[in-house]
Design a protein around this motif. Structure first.
Motif, PDB file in Angstrom:
ATOM      1  N   MET A   1      19.487   1.766  -4.521  1.00 35.18           N
ATOM      2  CA  MET A   1      18.185   2.222  -4.016  1.00 35.18           C
ATOM      3  C   MET A   1      17.287   1.008  -3.803  1.00 35.18           C
ATOM      4  O   MET A   1      17.272   0.113  -4.608  1.00 35.18           O
ATOM      5  CB  MET A   1      17.558   3.163  -5.035  1.00 35.18           C
ATOM      6  CG  MET A   1      16.472   4.000  -4.456  1.00 35.18           C
ATOM      7  SD  MET A   1      16.154   5.500  -5.412  1.00 35.18           S
ATOM      8  CE  MET A   1      16.851   5.150  -7.006  1.00 35.18           C
ATOM      9  N   ILE A   3      13.574   0.609  -2.973  1.00 34.19           N
ATOM     10  CA  ILE A   3      12.173   0.879  -2.663  1.00 34.19           C
ATOM     11  C   ILE A   3      11.381  -0.394  -2.907  1.00 34.19           C
ATOM     12  O   ILE A   3      11.365  -0.925  -4.011  1.00 34.19           O
ATOM     13  CB  ILE A   3      11.644   2.027  -3.527  1.00 34.19           C
ATOM     14  CG1 ILE A   3      12.351   3.318  -3.123  1.00 34.19           C
ATOM     15  CG2 ILE A   3      10.127   2.165  -3.379  1.00 34.19           C
ATOM     16  CD1 ILE A   3      12.042   4.479  -4.001  1.00 34.19           C
ATOM     17  N   VAL A   4      10.727  -0.886  -1.862  1.00 26.03           N
ATOM     18  CA  VAL A   4       9.940  -2.106  -1.989  1.00 26.03           C
ATOM     19  C   VAL A   4       8.462  -1.733  -1.918  1.00 26.03           C
ATOM     20  O   VAL A   4       8.059  -0.901  -1.113  1.00 26.03           O
ATOM     21  CB  VAL A   4      10.310  -3.113  -0.884  1.00 26.03           C
ATOM     22  CG1 VAL A   4       9.337  -4.272  -0.858  1.00 26.03           C
ATOM     23  CG2 VAL A   4      11.739  -3.602  -1.083  1.00 26.03           C
ATOM     24  N   SER A   5       7.684  -2.327  -2.804  1.00 23.74           N
ATOM     25  CA  SER A   5       6.238  -2.099  -2.805  1.00 23.74           C
ATOM     26  C   SER A   5       5.564  -3.294  -2.149  1.00 23.74           C
ATOM     27  O   SER A   5       5.440  -4.351  -2.761  1.00 23.74           O
ATOM     28  CB  SER A   5       5.735  -1.928  -4.244  1.00 23.74           C
ATOM     29  OG  SER A   5       6.405  -0.855  -4.868  1.00 23.74           O
ATOM     30  N   PRO A   6       5.143  -3.162  -0.873  1.00 20.79           N
ATOM     31  CA  PRO A   6       4.634  -4.320  -0.131  1.00 20.79           C
ATOM     32  C   PRO A   6       3.445  -5.001  -0.815  1.00 20.79           C
ATOM     33  O   PRO A   6       3.315  -6.214  -0.751  1.00 20.79           O
ATOM     34  CB  PRO A   6       4.224  -3.723   1.221  1.00 20.79           C
ATOM     35  CG  PRO A   6       4.988  -2.443   1.334  1.00 20.79           C
ATOM     36  CD  PRO A   6       5.133  -1.932  -0.056  1.00 20.79           C
ATOM     37  N   PHE A   8       2.929  -5.397  -3.893  1.00 20.25           N
ATOM     38  CA  PHE A   8       3.234  -5.890  -5.240  1.00 20.25           C
ATOM     39  C   PHE A   8       3.795  -7.295  -5.160  1.00 20.25           C
ATOM     40  O   PHE A   8       4.777  -7.545  -4.467  1.00 20.25           O
ATOM     41  CB  PHE A   8       4.245  -4.968  -5.921  1.00 20.25           C
ATOM     42  CG  PHE A   8       4.710  -5.456  -7.256  1.00 20.25           C
ATOM     43  CD1 PHE A   8       3.825  -5.551  -8.324  1.00 20.25           C
ATOM     44  CD2 PHE A   8       6.022  -5.838  -7.454  1.00 20.25           C
ATOM     45  CE1 PHE A   8       4.244  -6.010  -9.562  1.00 20.25           C
ATOM     46  CE2 PHE A   8       6.461  -6.301  -8.688  1.00 20.25           C
ATOM     47  CZ  PHE A   8       5.563  -6.383  -9.740  1.00 20.25           C
TER      48      PHE A   8
ATOM     49  N   THR B  51       9.432  -3.302  -7.115  1.00 19.02           N
ATOM     50  CA  THR B  51      10.188  -4.362  -6.459  1.00 19.02           C
ATOM     51  C   THR B  51       9.307  -5.018  -5.405  1.00 19.02           C
ATOM     52  O   THR B  51       8.774  -4.335  -4.521  1.00 19.02           O
ATOM     53  CB  THR B  51      11.458  -3.802  -5.790  1.00 19.02           C
ATOM     54  OG1 THR B  51      12.223  -3.102  -6.782  1.00 19.02           O
ATOM     55  CG2 THR B  51      12.304  -4.917  -5.197  1.00 19.02           C
ATOM     56  N   PRO B  53       8.529  -7.623  -2.158  1.00 13.92           N
ATOM     57  CA  PRO B  53       9.285  -7.841  -0.914  1.00 13.92           C
ATOM     58  C   PRO B  53      10.389  -8.895  -1.058  1.00 13.92           C
ATOM     59  O   PRO B  53      11.401  -8.820  -0.370  1.00 13.92           O
ATOM     60  CB  PRO B  53       8.205  -8.294   0.077  1.00 13.92           C
ATOM     61  CG  PRO B  53       6.958  -7.634  -0.421  1.00 13.92           C
ATOM     62  CD  PRO B  53       7.069  -7.646  -1.924  1.00 13.92           C
ATOM     63  N   TYR B  88      -1.150  -3.226 -10.119  1.00 16.52           N
ATOM     64  CA  TYR B  88      -0.662  -2.628  -8.870  1.00 16.52           C
ATOM     65  C   TYR B  88      -0.846  -1.114  -8.890  1.00 16.52           C
ATOM     66  O   TYR B  88      -1.340  -0.521  -7.923  1.00 16.52           O
ATOM     67  CB  TYR B  88       0.814  -2.990  -8.647  1.00 16.52           C
ATOM     68  CG  TYR B  88       1.390  -2.282  -7.448  1.00 16.52           C
ATOM     69  CD1 TYR B  88       1.234  -2.805  -6.168  1.00 16.52           C
ATOM     70  CD2 TYR B  88       2.054  -1.061  -7.600  1.00 16.52           C
ATOM     71  CE1 TYR B  88       1.725  -2.140  -5.054  1.00 16.52           C
ATOM     72  CE2 TYR B  88       2.552  -0.388  -6.494  1.00 16.52           C
ATOM     73  CZ  TYR B  88       2.383  -0.925  -5.223  1.00 16.52           C
ATOM     74  OH  TYR B  88       2.858  -0.249  -4.137  1.00 16.52           O
TER      75      TYR B  88
END
Lengths: 197, 250
Positions: A1, A3-6, A8, B51, B53, B88
């Protein structure tokens, strides 16, 4: 999986920490109940073999054993790591010197009822201590004083606070947190936090 | 090899933020739709993984604020100064974003709705979060177990779940007491931390049926748990959850 948190970015520690850990200079506390307040004169520590043989030390006898200065990184499953923490304590090699056993497993028992399970081989050969000083001071009750188990290569819940004894066993039974969903072994470098990790 | 508990592997799963409620100036509730969630007990927590980028990851544990009713999971996150993950979650995360979580975790600091003994909940600051899950579970299950919450806050604006707590406290079985440590609102004469006198007046007396849950910053929990033991409570019936450092000199 993936999911990237831009938004963060995170904060890289720059230190060589086990996966998922962050650095702290504090010394947080994780305990399941009130802090037991055990006076050293009432403290006793025992090792009980699988045949029921008991080796016992009171505070005076314990302090007469050779002690070691220990400097190690410690890693809590709640994700903090503390580098180069300084302890003084008695090596379990010393305490096990006259103990005859063929058992592979140990259950650590604490004042207050806490338990945690470990393989015996993780407690020997310079890997574990009964510690009674932290950074030059007597170990405070909230951190497990008068004495706690110190097994720094495993997650810190294995380093039982207020330890009063080790019971040797042929079977690997589960301790307190291990029965509540945490990993039976708890290697921080393999990130063995929860059962099945 | 004896195994005393079901050992189920926890895997990461994706959730979608469906709602965000600002609770205080520094805390917000995040409502997550988690299609694969197995359910949880009141008081359990979960891990959140972020996570970046470039692939860098960070995870933290958060108490679950909601009772499991088969739909969503709510987290209440307090912004920790310089908190890597909480900054965050409180400052950036928005409705429609996705998060990875795994859980539930923890089998000790939990309340089961089938238990009938009285429960004393004592929370400091955001330590109220898992206690709120217990009160919500209590209401959802129509439990008649007597429940009391002692909730220590700095001032009125620090109160999380103000409206929900008022609603819950309308039940005959639930009693709510605020403790203001810095500044009390008009009509509340007492300002100060929880002490033996306050516990004697507002908390359940020790008994064999009572279970007490204490959650908050470490110095708060240390103080309250010591007071309870000194007042005659069986330490085995006092369950605690602490967060943060011991305080004092660093």
């Amino acid at each position: 999986m993936g999911i990237v948190s831009p938004g963060f970015t995170g904060r890289r520690s720059g230190s060589d920490l086990p996966p998922g850990q962050y650095l702290t200079r504090d010394f947080p506390v994780l305990s399941a109940g009130p802090t037991p307040r055990i006076l050293p004169e009432h403290w006793e520590f025992s090792i009980t073999t699988e045949t029921g043989e008991v080796h016992k030390w009171d505070w005076q006898a314990f302090l007469q054993l050779p002690s070691e200065e220990i400097t190690r990184d410690i890693h809590c499953v709640t994700r903090w790591s503390k580098l180069q923490s300084e302890w003084k304590g008695v090596s379990l090699d010393t305490l096990f010197a006259d103990v005859e056993t063929g058992a592979d497993f140990v259950m650590a028992h604490s004042y207050g009822g806490y338990t945690t399970n470990l393989p015996l081989e993780d407690l020997l050969d310079g890997q574990a201590w009964i510690a009674y000083e932290f950074e030059g001071e007597p170990l405070g009750a909230e951190h497990g004083g008068p004495a706690r188990l110190l097994v720094p290569h495993l997650y810190f819940w294995k380093s039982a606070k207020w330890v009063r004894g080790l019971a040797l066993s042929d079977s690997d039974d589960l301790g307190f947190w291990e029965s509540a969903g945490y990993h039976e072994y708890g290697d921080p470098w393999k990130e063995q936090r929860y059962a099945g990790d | 090899m004896e195994r005393t508990a079901v050992r189920r592997r926890l895997t990461w799963q994706a959730g979608t933020v469906t709602e965000i409620r600002e609770e205080t100036a520094t805390a917000r509730t995040i409502v997550l739709d988690l299609p694969d969630w197995p359910g949880h007990l009141a008081g359990q927590h979960l891990d959140v993984r972020l996570t970046a980028p470039d692939g860098y990851r960070a995870s933290r544990s958060y108490s679950i604020a909601s009772a499991w009713t088969g739909t969503t999971v709510e987290l209440t996150v307090e912004q920790v100064p310089d908190g890597e993950v909480s900054s965050y979650l409180v400052g950036v995360l928005g409705v429609g974003d996705q998060l990875e979580v795994r859980g539930p975790v923890g089998g000790w600091f939990v309340w089961r709705p089938e238990s009938t003994g009285p429960i004393q909940l004592i929370g400091g600051g955001s330590g109220v979060v898992p206690l709120m899950a217990m009160l919500r579970q209590h209401a959802h299950a129509s439990s008649t177990a007597p429940a009391r919450l002692l909730y220590s806050v700095r001032r009125a604006t620090s109160v999380i779940y103000r409206e929900d707590l008022k609603t819950l406290a309308a039940s005959d079985d639930v009693d709510l007491t605020f403790v203001y440590t810095r500044e009390a609102p008009p009509g509340e004469p007492r300002v100060g931390r929880i002490d033996a006198e306050l516990l004697a007046a507002k908390a359940f007396a020790p008994s064999d049926e009572l279970t007490t849950y204490v959650c908050g910053p470490t110095p708060f929990v240390e103080t309250v748990a010591d007071l309870l033991v000194a007042a005659g409570h069986d330490p085995a019936r006092v369950r605690t959850e602490r967060f943060g450092p011991t305080g004092g000199p660093r």
